[in-house]
Design an enzyme around this catalytic site. Sequence first.
Site, PDB file in Angstrom:
ATOM      1  N   GLY A 211       0.827  -1.207   0.000  1.00 18.23           N
ATOM      2  CA  GLY A 211       0.000   0.000   0.000  1.00 18.23           C
ATOM      3  C   GLY A 211       0.856   1.248   0.000  1.00 18.23           C
ATOM      4  CG  ASN A 212      -0.372   4.653  -1.503  1.00 21.82           C
ATOM      5  OD1 ASN A 212      -1.004   5.533  -0.939  1.00 21.82           O
ATOM      6  ND2 ASN A 212      -0.872   3.935  -2.503  1.00 21.82           N
TER       7      ASN A 212
END
Length: 413
Positions: A211-212
Amino acid sequence: MTVGRRVVLGVAGGIAAYKAVELLRLLTESGHSVRVIPTASALRFVGEPTWAALSGNLVATDVWADADSVPHVRLGREAELVLVAPATADLLARAAAGRADDLLTATLLTVSCPVVYAPAMHTEMWEHPATRVNVAALRQRGAVVLDPAVGRLTGADSGAGRLPEPTEIFAVARLVLARGVAGLRADLAGRHVVVSAGGTREHLDPVRFLGNRSSGRQGVALAKTAAARGAEVTLVAANLAVPFPAGVTVVPVVSTAELRTAVLAAAPGADAIVMAAAVADFAPAVRSVVKIKKTDAAEPPSLALVRNPDILTELGADRVRPGQVVVGFAAETGDDSGGVLTHGRSKLARKGCDLLVVNEVGNGRGFEVAHNAAVILGADGSETAVPDGPKESLADVVWDLVVARLANRPAGQ
Ligand code: CTP
């Protein structure tokens, strides 16, 4: 610039005066200098020390104190915005009649800046013909009189007459400070806009993902400001760390594939699409349906990745609706091959979008913070610098540029 402005907060004598305390906090925390003028009745609900402590300024309560500086004239001349919250039926009547029987009404007669009234009273009082006439007179003279919210009133009763939420009043104040009363114009009315927000997650197994750090704040600010400007908004929300905004259609998604499906489904009806989401460029080649176990093997397993489709490039290349405006975001850091704007220009061309909002990330900028500075590059060669400020301010500049590009195409076509 919308920060560091001189605001007068007039508080009239209604129970909702306690909510004006929160409004005061929102104003001061955004860097504005606020002078509070409570009426004598307002002070029966919330005392002077509260206003003084939270504004960090002396509180002006009557025309007789500090008379040598003629406070109503000084405060009125200095003000860049006057907010009256709550505005009671009595205060609206006195303001409409041009009375000057206390410091607040006297100040209202000396100001030349925008004035915003946020009424709060019982439904019967709000609907009374006398109040209707007073509100119409104030509006006709250029003041902004917000409609009260509908909901629970002081007692067990409910109806129209609740003070609008402090965050809503604050949003109006922000727009008026930035763009004048004309800033409240619904220039996106009749338009449908699609905004993607947040960060996509690519699952490796049922519990782990790539993810980020995107919180979704910028996308939510874009959705909120578009709705405030009259647009019908579809927000494609990928794993937001902030609450969904009111008044918009939310399509929650997790992965890039889901985000792509949702955006492409909404695209044919959209006048503008803003891709504010941080979209994962790669996904694991295999997603395990069971949790991946730590094995006894000495070497950890390596991760095979596949490339995700580039949604913005698809939107830029294939305008499903003529005249549709496509906006991308680019979080960049400069490197040996070029500065932030050089990378931005080539990304704008590569992605085929109309506008690219370029912001420099790293060193506490960009992610997970409420502020954002950016340069917005246009495919027409334009360059619009947006100074560091709330994400809503950046959002409003994006919509200004979108509105300008939609100008030649009437709504509904
Ligand atoms: N974007 C997209 N689909 C992707 C990746 C990005 O639609 N698979 C969109 C983002 O929503 C954003 C813009 O493209 O509006 C730029 O994202 P960014 O991550 O900066 O671009 P990349 O193409 O991933 O370029 P880089 O090589 O700099 O990572």
